[in-house]
Design an enzyme around this catalytic site. Structure first.
Site, PDB file in Angstrom:
ATOM      1  CG  ASP A  74      77.027  97.647  60.770  1.00 56.03           C
ATOM      2  OD1 ASP A  74      77.227  98.829  61.074  1.00 56.03           O
ATOM      3  OD2 ASP A  74      76.043  97.272  60.088  1.00 56.03           O
ATOM      4  CG  HIS A 126      77.408  98.563  53.304  1.00 58.02           C
ATOM      5  ND1 HIS A 126      77.172  97.223  53.534  1.00 58.02           N
ATOM      6  CD2 HIS A 126      76.672  99.245  54.223  1.00 58.02           C
ATOM      7  CE1 HIS A 126      76.321  97.096  54.535  1.00 58.02           C
ATOM      8  NE2 HIS A 126      76.006  98.308  54.982  1.00 58.02           N
ATOM      9  CG  ASP A 149      73.694  98.660  62.358  1.00 57.92           C
ATOM     10  OD1 ASP A 149      74.445  97.845  62.925  1.00 57.92           O
ATOM     11  OD2 ASP A 149      73.774  98.925  61.148  1.00 57.92           O
ATOM     12  CG  HIS A 208      72.943  96.817  57.738  1.00 56.19           C
ATOM     13  ND1 HIS A 208      72.845  97.791  58.713  1.00 56.19           N
ATOM     14  CD2 HIS A 208      71.725  96.747  57.148  1.00 56.19           C
ATOM     15  CE1 HIS A 208      71.607  98.284  58.706  1.00 56.19           C
ATOM     16  NE2 HIS A 208      70.913  97.672  57.769  1.00 56.19           N
TER      17      HIS A 208
END
Length: 308
Positions: free
Chosen positions: A139, A102, A218, A141
């Site tokens: 991931d 991120h 995740d 996200h």
């Protein structure tokens, strides 16, 4: 697998806590690395002003990227950068904490301060300027920071599958310059494999010298934050799909908020190395409603990226 015990000392009470990787020291030898080397590698991507801003934020124990920081965390972040660079150089798997995907070139967010994988990619491109790198972000996200860093770099192809309508609310199906596939909550291994197979078609056309995997877990069905239903078998199958003996493949750990990250890492590696599956027997199923939604998205994705 590249691991350093100092990463266990980073932010133990946060949801991105040491519990995520506490099993690794029971079966791994520690990888020699240094914060000094990591600090030097930071300069491949970040300005001195940004580096000092992060260092000062840690020194002042500021809340940054949703994390309560401490002065000693800066050195740990640099150690993770060193691990990531080493992984890129030897086709390894770096157990990096804090995560990185991120973090952009001038911003920290989403538990991320420095983009470990992006720095490793920059190191590769510096040493091998004619090389091409494909980044596959699995991931749950979207890796908005990684995407922004390489948005205008023709030597890098960015691919991401992630849960839709969740943080950081980016990575859209219609993006033409990146391969982004947002997934409905409840998507399971069958969809996971189909999306990565679509990615592989474009990856083969891109002909990368390196594949860099932002290995977040995740999407695992036991995760505390997301609602995807991937299993250890799913991560193994993804490894098999991405495996290419002509390409250097390395990984950096991203998210995953459960106690079975080591097991997921092991099965992804088994797939990448064409070894036997040794994980648990788990079954998850995608509902017919979610699968029909996937087929609609697949049609749009193929049209946008001209995939037959």
């Amino acid at each position: 697998i590249l691991y350093n015990k100092k990463t266990l000392k980073y932010n133990q009470k946060h949801i991105e806590g040491a519990y995520r990787i506490k099993k690794f020291p029971t079966f791994l030898k520690e990888t020699p690395c240094s914060s000094e080397k990591g600090l030097q590698y930071l300069k491949l991507l970040y300005s001195q002003e940004y580096i000092e801003a992060i260092r000062n934020a840690f020194k002042n124990k500021e809340i940054l990227a949703e994390v309560e920081t401490r002065e000693e965390y800066f050195d740990i972040a640099c150690i993770s950068v060193d691990l990531a660079v080493q992984a890129g150089e030897i086709s390894g798997f770096a157990i990096t904490r804090p995560p990185g995907h991120h973090a952009g070139k001038s911003n920290a967010e989403g538990f991320c301060f420095f983009n470990n994988l992006a720095i490793s990619v920059m190191n590769i491109l510096k040493k091998h300027p004619k090389s091409k790198v494909c980044i596959v972000d699995i991931d749950g996200h979207h890796g908005n920071g990684t995407q922004s860093i390489f948005a205008n770099n023709p030597s890098v192809l960015y691919c991401s599958l992630h849960q839709e309508c969740t943080y950081p609310f980016s990575g859209f199906l219609e993006d033409k310059h990146f391969l982004n596939f947002p997934l409905s909550p409840g998507s399971s291994d069958d969809i996971f494999k189909k999306v990565v197979t679509l990615f592989k078609k474009k990856i083969n056309l891109f002909k990368p010298n390196y594949i860099a995997i932002s290995a977040g877990f995740d999407g695992y069905f036991k995760d505390a934050l997301l609602n995807l239903n991937f299993t250890q078998q799913g991560f193994y199958e993804i490894g098999k799909i991405l495996c290419d003996e002509k390409v250097n493949i390395f990984c950096c750990l991203e998210g995953g908020y459960h106690n079975e990250i080591p097991e997921c890492v092991e099965q992804l590696i088994n797939g990448l190395e064409k070894k036997k599956y040794t994980g648990s027997k788990e079954e998850t199923n995608t509902s017919s409603i979610i699968f029909r939604d996937y087929l609609k998205k697949e049609e749009v994705f193929k049209k946008v990226h001209q995939i037959s």
